[in-house]
Design an enzyme around this catalytic site. Structure first.
Site, PDB file in Angstrom:
ATOM      1  N   GLY A 149       0.818  -1.196   0.000  1.00  0.00           N
ATOM      2  CA  GLY A 149       0.000   0.000   0.000  1.00  0.00           C
ATOM      3  C   GLY A 149       0.853   1.247   0.000  1.00  0.00           C
ATOM      4  O   GLY A 149       1.935   1.287  -0.589  1.00  0.00           O
ATOM      5  N   GLY A 150       0.370   2.260   0.718  1.00  0.00           N
ATOM      6  CA  GLY A 150       1.070   3.540   0.761  1.00  0.00           C
ATOM      7  C   GLY A 150       2.502   3.405   1.248  1.00  0.00           C
ATOM      8  O   GLY A 150       3.386   4.163   0.837  1.00  0.00           O
TER       9      GLY A 150
ATOM     10  N   GLY B  11      22.632  10.171 -32.176  1.00  0.00           N
ATOM     11  CA  GLY B  11      22.090  10.842 -31.006  1.00  0.00           C
ATOM     12  C   GLY B  11      22.612  10.239 -29.717  1.00  0.00           C
ATOM     13  O   GLY B  11      22.861  10.936 -28.736  1.00  0.00           O
TER      14      GLY B  11
END
Lengths: 176, 501, 518
Positions: C173-174, C408
């Site tokens: 969870g959090g 690039g």
């Protein structure tokens, strides 16, 4: 809270073939044959490089790889792999192996489109984590595709000189 | 004409081997310096080094016939020694040398051609009553023909490439059902490897010994044999260890086989050094297999027991000299064993392990001979074979030679790549090998482990791993971190850094 | 000890009660799961006798509980304090699963924030060892506010002190955002996992069957999500490795990294380096061989080893000084840059920059990975992160071009025009806009298609391109790199470059912060 250092009294070196060597701490610089102890010395010089001197004989050695507690050592031209475990980590291994669930299957997939150059394993081959199983040419480069698990090759879909797309299954491995 | 300068169309230990004899004979040698190994040891043994490192080439120089002829002419070499491998058994190359008035140190182009083509060689052997495994008269063109012959001579049979060698294009067939598939596979493999899809069939001899006879002949028709070599220790048709003589032969059999070897060589008017290979079955019946028309890797074991210098004889014969020995002059004395120490990983199925040799030290006991093209600092490059050195050991008899071999192997010191040493250390201790009673199936069937294992060595390695673990993780001063010095800064930097925040 | 009197009696009773709480029964329960207790972890981590615990006797928040039950225990399921690791001050907290499942209540969170604030004030690293069932449901929103203040503290300290999380049990969870916000995350195989929604919810919502380990185990996060930077097989190794790891890091962003004295006499000329890059430009090699030869012996500590292995990142030492290493790995996917490797590299570079660690780049990059997959997933956006991070970094930046440096990707990999301080190339380097095959196909398209022998012409042109364009000498002669060097001298060149850059200072423009393309 208790502040003293937990004393590790023993260490175990487990070989890849599951042989167990135990050493008491502090580590003695001797190896026993029968009842006699023989001194082990690590030396290095210009002529021989690094070697171990034991029972009046030199043994060439090289540390090939070490990660975490895993050491790959080339000793007298033979390579050995050891996991060095403490009593607790050894116990943990036992505990966790009991909890281990069903055997899973791991699919080795092509990470990018390309051409199979070589298949390095056969059905029934034992593979180790990190061992190359297929050589894939992509971006004009030969890439080793490695197994991500230890296990047994159960089926091979990669055929040399064929083209594969990204995520095509190359090899199936039964996790052990 | 007498040879004054030899171009060595080869590299590595064999180039050095030839140069050493040439030097004794006061003949100059020319070596070719390639971009692949510009610092190779063989270059330092030559009188003249021809440098082609600046030239770009599509094929390696040792396979480039025109280039080699050009170098020979440019360097004023009046002879070429091809060594083994590369162009050593290329009849066209030998022919080209003749065309350019360069002496090819080896047999005639005709002999190379005839013995190089297995079907022709078979016909010659048949015509000269050389014992041979039964088989097809010539090449077979399809599955049905194969089955017909196989039923006549009985299964198992082996399909072989007519232009083959080294195990490619060979397939064993045990049942008629498999003939179709194997015929196609062998023929395709032969085409890929030798540019020639033709194959023939022979009775397959189960678990034979591989016995070969060294022969030598001059251009005046004198041919003798120098005894046999035992080459049954092989893996996938690659020889790993050879000995001379063989424990399987008695004087009578040696005489009989030697006679046959000389007989087939005579049939092609052979001169120079050559090798006639036989298979010997468990009932001591022998069968002609093929003839190699070059100096072989394992020639030192024959030199050790005969006391002759085969390269010297090759050069003398090329110089039109007469063979100075009769068959009765040849006496085999003692026992010699050669171990091919290659940069291979025995634990990974003998996979080549190229790399730089960091340390190299070989035993110098009187019973040891070392042929090598490598020194500390040399690279084993993947473009060539993986040989590091040939360790050749002599003894009074087989037991003594084995004992010496064991001692010598423990003294070999090589660091930088993995080697076949652990294999030999195991082999010399193996009872079946010690008994002399082994066949070409030994490595595949009789060995459980391909390398030497000692519990004490493993324990030492385990001890070392444990020591490393302690040093890295448990010792109090394992990480001697100096935090204070990290805080010291020049006033310039300190000032700027502080002002930033 | 002979302590008399009433006051002492209460004191001793309390201590006894605390010891009883950490009974062997609880420890055995942890051990039977293959886990260590919070105490054992702390003891392993710190130098013997240096750890000082704070708030050992606090008890859970005393507001009335309307639902469920809260045990009245000392410490509220977390040990916090400070001590020394390798002789240096470090703050730490360790959640204790044996007490209410290590669940996070208000007091528990206050202990953590207290130690976080101390670490920031003192400019010392902080380590969080997590083993918690999650928010304490009984305490409701108070528990959530606890999480929020922990997050807030991590963000405030970010880039000022090193913050490291070690996941040694569940984090769900959090709770997962606390490690996610810190600089590095360590996990342990088989006994730790992290996920935002657990297997039960996944099953309910999506009807997918997955185990905790399969959803958010150490292997998953190390290999696939990239959340875990380092994983180990057991807790002892994890903590030992963490100690080693800390030795590379400074205490804060004002200090320089620590120095480790090496007594070995290292040779600065390493001939072996000449053999590593194969002659065949299409053949792979292991760039780790180069790294291990260049840096101090055994000093390379790889981070995110399993995630995006086509780009190697990690710390190492040169003459005892910490450097950060970024290297393309030709062995994996030809060393190509893709989304994962770009973000991995960018985050690593930003950490180095924040903590004054010079960056050493080994370059062998064929370009960015082409494909619909990558383009649609935003390789432009993610590639820009790497570009941004390199350019923004003000620490010393050195690049060694080993082989390919095309297009690039060449610009991105710390080229001189992006503020790289030194750029060296090996003679094997190929610096150009694109690889020979691509260039020839574009420039000589017509000639090739009209040729009688297109394959032959193409081969010839490729060779010509290699000779004329794709080499390091043109770039050297026009000053786009500093020097083409003998590979054997690489270590020597880097050492002298680092010495020259020792006092490097770049004034950063005054702004709140740049806007990195996240």
């Amino acid at each position: 809270m208790p502040n003293e250092k937990p004393q590790i009294k023993k260490l175990y070196a487990l070989s890849s073939e599951n042989r167990k060597f135990s050493f008491s701490l502090p580590l003695k610089h001797t190896i026993k044959v029968g009842k006699r102890n023989y001194d082990v010395q690590i030396k290095s010089d210009e002529k021989y490089g690094t070697y171990i001197l034991w029972k009046n004989r030199r043994y060439p050695l090289e540390i090939v790889k070490s990660s975490q507690n895993k050491y790959e050592i080339l000793f007298n031209d033979i390579s050995y792999t050891f996991n060095v475990e403490t009593p607790f980590s050894l116990q943990r291994m036992k505990v966790l192996s009991k909890h281990k669930g069903k055997q899973e299957k791991e699919l080795v997939k092509a990470p990018m489109p390309g051409k199979i150059i070589d298949v390095l394993v056969r059905e029934g081959s034992q593979v180790l984590k990190g061992e190359p199983v297929v050589i894939l040419e992509a971006m004009k480069m030969q890439n080793e595709i490695q197994s991500t698990v230890n296990g047994l090759v159960t089926s091979i879909s990669a055929r040399p000189n064929t083209n594969v797309m990204k995520d095509d299954i190359l090899v199936e491995i039964k996790v052990e | 004409m007498k040879i004054k300068r030899i171009l060595i169309a080869n590299r590595g230990e064999i180039a050095i081997r030839i140069m050493k004899t040439a030097r004794i004979m006061k003949i100059e040698t020319v070596a070719v310096k390639t971009v692949i190994e510009p610092n190779a040891l063989y270059l330092s043994h030559a009188d003249v080094v021809y440098d082609i490192t600046d030239e770009s080439a599509d094929i390696p120089v040792f396979l480039d016939i025109d280039k080699l002829i050009e170098i020979a002419l440019k360097t004023g070499s009046d002879a070429i020694h091809p060594g083994y491998g590369f162009l050593a058994e290329n009849a066209y190359f030998a022919d080209k040398c003749v065309d350019n008035k360069i002496i090819f140190i080896g047999p005639s182009p005709d002999a190379i051609y005839k013995m190089g083509n297995k079907t022709i060689a078979r016909r010659i052997a048949l015509a000269n009553k050389i014992p041979m495994a039964m088989g097809s008269e010539g090449n077979i063109s399809n599955e049905e023909e194969g089955i017909k012959i196989a039923e006549k001579i009985g299964y198992p049979v082996i399909i072989k490439a007519a232009s083959g060698g080294g195990g490619r294009g060979m397939r064993i067939v045990r049942r008629s059902e498999d003939m179709g598939k194997m015929f196609i596979v062998a023929s395709k493999e032969a085409e890929k490897a030798f540019n020639d899809p033709s194959v023939f069939i022979e009775k397959y001899i189960e678990n034979p010994k591989h016995i070969e006879f060294q022969i030598i002949g001059d251009k005046k028709g004198n041919i003798i044999h120098l005894g046999e070599r035992e080459c049954s220790i092989q893996r996938k048709h690659q020889k790993l260890l050879e000995e001379a003589p063989s424990a399987a032969l008695d004087e009578k059999l040696r005489k009989e086989m030697g006679k046959m070897a000389v007989q087939i060589a005579k049939a092609v008017n052979y001169y120079s050094a050559g090798t006639v290979e036989f298979l010997l079955d468990s009932d001591k019946r022998f069968y002609f297999m093929e003839m190699n028309t070059r100096i072989q890797v394992e020639h030192p074991v024959t030199e050790m027991v005969t006391g002759l210098d085969l390269i010297e004889l090759q050069i003398r014969i090329a110089n039109n000299e007469e063979l100075p020995y009769k068959q009765s002059d040849i006496k085999l004395e003692g026992w010699a064993i050669e171990c091919r120490i290659n940069a291979e990983d025995v634990q990974a199925g003998f996979a080549p392990d190229p790399g730089r040799i960091e340390k190299l030290s070989m035993p110098d006991d009187p019973y040891v001979r070392v042929d090598t093209g490598i020194q500390a600092g040399s690279a084993i490059v993947s473009s060539y074979d993986s040989m590091i050195a040939k360790l050749i050991v002599k003894g009074k008899d087989r037991k003594d030679a084995l004992q010496n071999c064991k001692k010598a192997l423990d003294k070999v010191w090589i660091k930088g790549t993995k080697t076949t040493l652990p294999f030999f250390r195991m082999l010399v201790r193996h009872p079946k090998f010690q008994s002399g009673n082994f066949t070409t199936a030994f490595i595949e069937k009789d060995l459980e482990k391909y390398y030497y294992y000692s519990e004490y060595e493993e324990m030492l390695a385990a001890w070392l791993a444990t020591k490393l673990f302690i040093e890295e993780n448990l010792s109090e001063d394992s990480i001697n971190v100096d935090f204070k010095r990290g805080r010291e800064m020049s006033p310039w930097l300190l000032n700027k850094r502080i002002n930033q925040f | 000890m002979d302590l008399a009197g009433k006051a002492y009696k209460a004191f001793l009773e309390r201590q006894e009660a605390l010891e009883k709480q950490y009974s062997t029964k609880n420890a055995e329960k942890q051990h039977s799961k293959g886990k260590l207790t919070a105490h054992e972890r702390i003891t392993l981590l710190f130098d013997p006798g240096t750890f000082e615990e704070i708030d050992a006797f606090v008890t859970p928040a005393s507001q009335p509980v309307e639902f469920g039950k809260v045990e009245r225990t000392f410490g509220d399921g977390v040990i916090v304090g400070h001590g020394k690791i390798n002789g240096r001050l470090v703050f730490a907290y360790a959640q204790d699963f044996t007490i209410m499942g290590g669940s996070l209540g208000l007091v528990h969170s206050k202990k953590i924030t207290k130690i976080q604030e101390m670490a920031l004030k003192m400019g010392a690293p902080i380590i969080g060892m997590m083993d918690s069932g999650g928010a304490r449901i009984q305490e409701g929103v108070a528990s959530l506010s606890g999480y929020a203040s922990i997050f807030q503290n991590i963000i405030q300290s970010s880039g000022i002190i090193p913050q490291i999380s070690v996941i040694l049990g569940p984090a769900a969870g959090g709770a997962v955002y606390s490690p996610a916000l810190t600089d590095f995350v360590f996990m342990v195989n088989s006994t730790s996992y992290m996920f935002v929604t657990g297997p039960n919810v996944v099953k309910e919502v999506l009807n997918e069957e997955v185990s905790s380990d399969g959803l958010g185990g150490a292997e998953v996060h190390a290999r696939k999500s990239g959340v875990a930077h380092m994983i180990y097989d057991d807790e002892e190794n994890t903590i030992l490795a963490l100690k080693k790891f800390l030795s590379y890091l400074p205490s804060n962003n004002v200090e320089n990294p620590p120095i480790v004295e090496t007594n070995s006499n290292e040779n600065d000329i390493i001939e072996k380096l000449r053999d590593i890059v194969p002659d065949d430009p299409n053949k792979a090699y292991d760039v780790k061989d180069v790294i291990n030869l260049v840096v101090d012996k055994n000093s390379f500590f790889e981070t995110s080893e399993l995630f995006a292995p086509n780009l190697i990142t990690g710390f190492a030492r040169l003459k005892g000084k910490t450097i950060g290493i970024v290297a393309n790995q030709p062995k994996v996917l030809a060393g190509v840059l893709d989304i994962n490797s770009s973000t991995k590299g960018a985050r690593f570079i930003r950490f180095c920059d924040a903590f004054n660690i010079p960056i050493l780049t080994f370059e062998d990059v064929p370009g960015f990975l082409p494909g619909v997959d990558q383009e649609h997933a935003g390789i432009i956006r993610h590639g820009a992160k790497l570009l941004f991070a390199y350019s923004e970094a003000t620490v010393p930046k050195i690049t060694i071009i080993l082989r390919k440096a095309y297009g690039g990707a060449f610009i991105v990999m710390n080229s001189k025009f992006l503020g790289g301080d030194f750029s060296f190339a090996w003679p094997t380097a190929e610096i150009a806009v694109m690889g020979p095959d691509g260039a020839v196909a574009i420039l000589y398209k017509r000639e090739i298609s009209e040729s009688k022998n297109p394959a032959e012409l193409k081969k010839e042109l490729v060779k010509k391109y290699r000779d004329k364009i794709a080499n390091p000498f043109i770039a050297d002669e026009s000053g786009y790199i500093d020097e083409v060097i003998d590979p054997a001298l690489t270590r020597k060149k880097i050492l002298s470059a680092l010495e020259a850059l020792n006092n490097k200072w770049v004034k950063v423009p005054a702004r709140k912060h740049g806007n990195m393309p996240l």
